[in-house]
Design a protein around this motif. Structure first.
Motif, mmCIF file in Angstrom:
data_model
loop_
_atom_site.group_PDB
_atom_site.id
_atom_site.type_symbol
_atom_site.label_atom_id
_atom_site.label_comp_id
_atom_site.label_asym_id
_atom_site.label_seq_id
_atom_site.Cartn_x
_atom_site.Cartn_y
_atom_site.Cartn_z
ATOM 1 N N LEU A 1 0.828 -1.204 0.000
ATOM 2 C CA LEU A 1 0.000 0.000 0.000
ATOM 3 C C LEU A 1 0.862 1.253 0.000
ATOM 4 O O LEU A 1 0.629 2.179 -0.792
ATOM 5 C CB LEU A 1 -0.924 -0.006 1.220
ATOM 6 N N LEU A 2 1.864 1.296 0.867
ATOM 7 C CA LEU A 2 2.717 2.482 0.942
ATOM 8 C C LEU A 2 3.509 2.671 -0.341
ATOM 9 O O LEU A 2 3.672 3.798 -0.831
ATOM 10 C CB LEU A 2 3.645 2.382 2.149
ATOM 11 N N ASP A 3 4.012 1.577 -0.909
ATOM 12 C CA ASP A 3 4.791 1.667 -2.143
ATOM 13 C C ASP A 3 3.937 2.074 -3.335
ATOM 14 O O ASP A 3 4.451 2.629 -4.318
ATOM 15 C CB ASP A 3 5.479 0.333 -2.438
ATOM 16 N N SER A 4 2.624 1.814 -3.268
ATOM 17 C CA SER A 4 1.750 2.161 -4.392
ATOM 18 C C SER A 4 1.614 3.666 -4.576
ATOM 19 O O SER A 4 1.282 4.134 -5.670
ATOM 20 C CB SER A 4 0.358 1.553 -4.179
ATOM 21 N N GLY B 1 -0.024 8.882 -0.845
ATOM 22 C CA GLY B 1 1.000 9.920 -0.876
ATOM 23 C C GLY B 1 2.243 9.487 -0.126
ATOM 24 O O GLY B 1 2.432 8.306 0.180
ATOM 25 N N ARG B 2 3.081 10.442 0.191
ATOM 26 C CA ARG B 2 4.324 10.119 0.895
ATOM 27 C C ARG B 2 4.041 9.721 2.337
ATOM 28 O O ARG B 2 3.193 10.300 3.004
ATOM 29 C CB ARG B 2 5.274 11.315 0.880
ATOM 30 N N THR B 3 4.767 8.718 2.828
ATOM 31 C CA THR B 3 4.654 8.308 4.224
ATOM 32 C C THR B 3 5.466 9.278 5.078
ATOM 33 O O THR B 3 6.647 9.525 4.817
ATOM 34 C CB THR B 3 5.164 6.875 4.420
ATOM 35 N N ARG C 1 -2.223 11.467 2.512
ATOM 36 C CA ARG C 1 -3.643 11.413 2.194
ATOM 37 C C ARG C 1 -4.374 10.301 2.948
ATOM 38 O O ARG C 1 -5.447 9.851 2.535
ATOM 39 C CB ARG C 1 -3.826 11.208 0.675
ATOM 40 N N GLY C 2 -3.823 9.879 4.069
ATOM 41 C CA GLY C 2 -4.498 8.855 4.848
ATOM 42 C C GLY C 2 -3.536 8.099 5.740
ATOM 43 O O GLY C 2 -2.340 8.410 5.809
ATOM 44 N N SER C 3 -4.051 7.110 6.429
ATOM 45 C CA SER C 3 -3.232 6.292 7.321
ATOM 46 C C SER C 3 -3.657 4.836 7.199
ATOM 47 O O SER C 3 -4.734 4.529 6.680
ATOM 48 C CB SER C 3 -3.373 6.757 8.778
#
Length: 336
Positions: free
Chosen positions: A139-142, A146-148, A245-247
């Motif tokens: 999910l994070l790599d997708s 946005g940026r983590t 844009r989210g968690s």
């Protein structure tokens, strides 16, 4: 395909669990030998598993002609010598964390492996193989969120032995979240601060438990970790990534939620073997598959070195009560 013949060094809780895994749940592999200073314990385990020999000397196990690959589950202080022996004999090895006890010896292992001309060492950071962590990584790599920017981690054990001291909380427990942060961010940790709040009354004199660590990433992102190894309730590991844009949160343990007799809730596992059992199964199977074809499929010796460097700085931070810069050589200086 010929079965990979595996020897295991150290058959305490982790090593015994791996022995059962290799013997009963791993395809393409066969457990052939175990070694442990407690020979009686090793003998009891070997007797329960068909065709397993006990080899008193771990270095003799590594050099044995009937052992193709090695799992190291011995205490961390023994890893450096055993890893070097595996490299000398050209044998693939899955080494439980830590790689070694400090950054300097870990770097020597990385350099020695590089001289062999092929990767032989995989480090047992099993969170990377856990389906929840793997889904979070995807999910994070997708880029969908946005940026983590931030990572929040909780790592709690029910209990640990009385011999588990403050520095071990950093080297043996916090080290998992060190690897998680590096992996999820795809970035190095440049500074670490380990705080020691008021300790629980259930630990011995001088033991600092819980601990709270803050990692500063090279990109400017931050990660924090609460480590509490005498939590009493059970084994609990959670991770929340906060992005632009989210968690996303994993480890909530909500797969089975019950409502009965005026109560609702679920179970908290006693130890890591329940929470990460599937992760260990996947990790060992993928290591066996890769080792059979001359490679590895997971965290490398470099990852082990990087984690050791952070934990070395973390122990210093814990002792001195201040942020400590992480000292690491450049990867290109060692691996080209």
């Amino acid at each position: 395909m010929t079965e990979l013949r595996i020897g295991i060094i150290g058959v305490g809780m982790m090593g015994a669990d791996h022995a059962e895994r290799v013997a009963r749940r791993t395809s393409g592999a066969r457990l052939v030998a175990v070694s442990d200073p407690d020979v009686a314990r090793a003998t009891t385990l070997a007797t329960a598993l068909d065709g397993v020999r006990v080899i008193d000397d771990p270095l003799a196990l590594i050099g044995d002609a009937e052992v193709d690959a090695v799992i190291i589950a011995s205490p961390g202080f023994a890893h450096a010598e055993q890893l070097m022996a595996c490299l000398e004999h050209g044998k693939p090895v899955l080494c439980e964390k830590p790689l070694t006890m400090d950054a300097e010896s870990s770097l020597r292992v990385v350099e020695a492996e590089h001289k062999t001309g092929r990767p032989l060492i995989q480090v047992g950071f099993m969170r990377r193989f856990d389906p929840e962590y793997a889904a979070l990584k995807r999910l994070l790599d997708s880029g969908d969120l946005g940026r983590t920017l931030l990572l929040h981690n909780v790592h709690r054990n029910k209990t640990v032995p009385e011999t588990f001291r403050s520095e071990m909380i950093v080297r043996d427990s916090l080290v998992h979240e060190v690897d998680v942060a590096r992996w999820l961010f795809g970035d190095e940790i440049t500074r670490i601060t380990v705080h020691a709040p008021k300790p629980t009354s259930l630990v011995g004199e001088g033991v600092l438990d819980p601990q709270f660590a803050v990692f500063e990433m090279a990109s400017g992102a931050l990660a924090d970790v609460e480590v509490f190894v005498n939590f009493q309730v059970g084994y609990e590991v959670r991770c929340e990534a906060v992005a632009e844009r989210g968690s996303a949160t994993i480890g909530l343990g909500v797969d089975v939620l019950t409502r009965a007799a005026g109560h609702w809730g679920g179970a908290v596992p006693d130890d890591f073997r329940v929470r990460f059992g599937l992760a260990y199964d996947i990790e060992v199977q993928r290591w066996v598959n890769a080792a059979a074809t001359g490679g590895i499929d997971g965290p490398t010796a470099w990852d082990g070195y990087a984690a050791a460097a952070v934990c070395t700085a973390g122990v210093q931070s814990l002792q001195e009560g201040r942020p400590v810069e992480v000292e690491m050589v450049r990867r290109s200086e060692v691996l080209g």
